[in-house]
Write a protein that holds these residues in place. Structure first.
Motif, PDB file in Angstrom:
ATOM      1  N   ARG A 153       0.820  -1.196   0.000  1.00  0.00           N
ATOM      2  CA  ARG A 153       0.000   0.000   0.000  1.00  0.00           C
ATOM      3  C   ARG A 153       0.858   1.252   0.000  1.00  0.00           C
ATOM      4  O   ARG A 153       1.946   1.291   0.548  1.00  0.00           O
ATOM      5  N   SER A 154       0.338   2.299  -0.637  1.00  0.00           N
ATOM      6  CA  SER A 154       0.942   3.627  -0.570  1.00  0.00           C
ATOM      7  C   SER A 154      -0.178   4.613  -0.272  1.00  0.00           C
ATOM      8  O   SER A 154      -1.344   4.221  -0.139  1.00  0.00           O
ATOM      9  N   LEU A 158      -3.276   0.775  -3.488  1.00  0.00           N
ATOM     10  CA  LEU A 158      -2.500  -0.456  -3.631  1.00  0.00           C
ATOM     11  C   LEU A 158      -1.478  -0.313  -4.750  1.00  0.00           C
ATOM     12  O   LEU A 158      -1.773   0.239  -5.814  1.00  0.00           O
ATOM     13  N   ARG A 159      -0.281  -0.804  -4.504  1.00  0.00           N
ATOM     14  CA  ARG A 159       0.792  -0.736  -5.503  1.00  0.00           C
ATOM     15  C   ARG A 159       0.588  -1.824  -6.556  1.00  0.00           C
ATOM     16  O   ARG A 159       0.593  -3.024  -6.242  1.00  0.00           O
ATOM     17  N   ARG A 160       0.454  -1.398  -7.812  1.00  0.00           N
ATOM     18  CA  ARG A 160       0.240  -2.348  -8.902  1.00  0.00           C
ATOM     19  C   ARG A 160       1.441  -3.268  -9.103  1.00  0.00           C
ATOM     20  O   ARG A 160       1.312  -4.328  -9.709  1.00  0.00           O
ATOM     21  N   ARG A 161       2.563  -2.881  -8.571  1.00  0.00           N
ATOM     22  CA  ARG A 161       3.729  -3.747  -8.632  1.00  0.00           C
ATOM     23  C   ARG A 161       3.490  -5.061  -7.885  1.00  0.00           C
ATOM     24  O   ARG A 161       4.049  -6.098  -8.245  1.00  0.00           O
ATOM     25  N   PHE A 162       2.617  -4.999  -6.853  1.00  0.00           N
ATOM     26  CA  PHE A 162       2.388  -6.175  -6.025  1.00  0.00           C
ATOM     27  C   PHE A 162       0.966  -6.716  -6.086  1.00  0.00           C
ATOM     28  O   PHE A 162       0.743  -7.893  -5.842  1.00  0.00           O
ATOM     29  N   ILE A 264      -9.281  -0.741   4.156  1.00  0.00           N
ATOM     30  CA  ILE A 264      -7.858  -0.527   3.904  1.00  0.00           C
ATOM     31  C   ILE A 264      -7.344  -1.341   2.713  1.00  0.00           C
ATOM     32  O   ILE A 264      -6.610  -0.846   1.868  1.00  0.00           O
ATOM     33  N   PHE A 265      -7.766  -2.597   2.638  1.00  0.00           N
ATOM     34  CA  PHE A 265      -7.217  -3.502   1.625  1.00  0.00           C
ATOM     35  C   PHE A 265      -8.291  -4.034   0.682  1.00  0.00           C
ATOM     36  O   PHE A 265      -8.142  -4.014  -0.533  1.00  0.00           O
TER      37      PHE A 265
END
Length: 424
Positions: A153-154, A158-162, A264-265
């Protein structure tokens, strides 16, 4: 679903046999009134919207009752067949039976360096000599927890890298519908655990980190995926159809009690998918959380433990191994724990109810575990009593802590001890 069997064994009928309070000389109406009052206090105090209590005595189910609703809008009543997110009860209902099985077969040595089995620790000076005994008794000095969600998370989300919203060749681990985690992210988790700090002071310090490693350890030793190994060697032989991981996929028709309204997620009311974020990022299969089950299935497993690995004439686990895991390991270090199992506080019997853990009448030989979502299971071989309490106290938010403040689980457990153990 057909039950597989331990080779050469007889088939085990599903569920515990039925007993009756009347046959034990217990005033059933008075007992029900005491239990009902405590559970209703929890519901009225918003400790949980619903719950269920199951108690077995002398190998028979003598009490099982569901209360309240899945949510506070009272739309879906709680039923005895409901499936719950068991949270940290996973540690003793999934990780431990696998580890006990392998220990009993001689594939694991409790006093050998864990680095003999988890090779990256050979290169870590602070971990290379830690034993499985120290790790399971929470005496190794490992960090309590790592929040891996902070890696994905940033401030922007959510970071698309992960994490991606749809699956692909590199994103196959499903953490939740529309939440697919990069396949290699679990390696990042392992690296952070491998590099985590170890306290030089060897004192009791609860840590779930190693339980994130145990599924891979089991697969390395057996060649079978963790969940498949449990199904084949533990759950199916005991007839535990509803105990397992990923119920939304494995048993899509089962009724699963919701946990948290997550902002959050998942941005959703979590139901049928593990609440614990670390287990979710592993794809829902872990040794620290992720197991779902019914009270009836948990009662069978705890009855098997109470009989030190044997259930209805069928040997599931080595008796000496279960006895060793259920024993306090480091009593001189102010550490009450067994191997993975929680144990009563020292001098628990002499403590007042509000200070005791669990119920003061639980014997020193008893053991069990609690879960973050509001679950609690306990077996007492000396008194032949198994106590199961299931709730979703994290609905709608994990900030709901009234379950702890009211001490409801041990108070309920004490009611049954007072009613049953004092009977002739």
């Amino acid at each position: 679903m057909a039950h597989s069997q331990v080779p050469g064994s007889k088939s085990i009928p599903p569920g515990l046999p039925e007993g009756s309070l009347a046959s034990l000389g217990v005033d059933s109406a008075a007992l029900h009134h005491r239990v009902d009052s405590l559970v209703h206090l929890g519901i009225e105090s918003e400790a949980f919207p619903g719950a269920q209590v199951l108690v077995a005595f002398q190998g028979k189910r003598i009490f099982h009752k569901a209360y309240g609703f899945h949510t506070y809008d009272s739309l879906w009543p709680t039923r005895e067949s409901d499936v719950y997110d068991l949270a940290s009860v996973t540690k003793i209902a999934a990780a431990l039976p696998a580890l006990m099985k392998l220990t009993g077969e001689g594939q694991l040595d409790l006093d050998a360096p864990f680095s003999d089995y988890w090779r990256p620790w050979k290169r870590r000076r602070d971990k290379r000599n830690l034993t499985l005994r120290e790790i399971l008794a929470h005496q190794a000095g490992l960090e309590p927890y790592i929040v891996f969600l902070s890696d994905v998370r940033s401030r922007q989300g959510l970071r698309r890298r992960f994490v991606r919203e749809s699956p692909s060749a590199g994103f196959r681990r499903e953490a939740y519908p529309n939440r697919y985690v990069r396949n290699r992210f679990v390696r990042k988790m392992y690296r952070k655990i491998n590099r985590s700090q170890v306290s030089r002071e060897k004192t009791y310090r609860y840590s779930g980190l190693a339980f994130l490693l145990f599924p891979q350890l089991v697969e390395d030793l057996t060649g079978e995926p963790f969940d498949a190994y449990l199904r084949k060697h533990i759950y199916d032989p005991l007839g535990l159809d509803h105990l397992g991981f990923l119920p939304a996929r494995r048993q899509p028709g089962s009724v699963v009690v919701p946990t948290e309204a997550d902002s959050i997620f998942r941005n959703d009311l979590t139901r049928g998918w593990v609440h614990d974020e670390n287990a979710a990022l592993m794809g829902g299969v872990s040794g620290n959380a992720g197991l779902f089950g019914t009270a009836a299935d948990l009662a069978v497993l705890m009855e098997c433990y109470s009989n030190y690995g044997k259930y209805r004439g069928v040997r599931i686990l080595d008796s000496a191994t279960v006895r060793e895991f259920a024993r306090v390991q480091f009593p001189d270090n102010d550490n009450r724990r067994g191997l993975g199992f929680d144990k009563p506080l020292p001098d628990n019997a002499s403590l007042p109810l509000q200070e005791a853990y669990p119920a003061p009448l639980a014997s020193p030989r008893s053991f069990g575990h609690s879960g973050f979502t509001g679950t609690f299971v306990w077996a007492d071989p000396e008194n032949q009593l198994v106590f199961i309490f299931l709730s979703n106290r994290v609905y709608p938010s994990r900030e709901h802590r009234q379950l702890y403040e009211l001490g409801l689980r041990k108070r309920l457990q004490q009611v049954f001890y007072e009613a049953l153990i004092s009977t002739p």
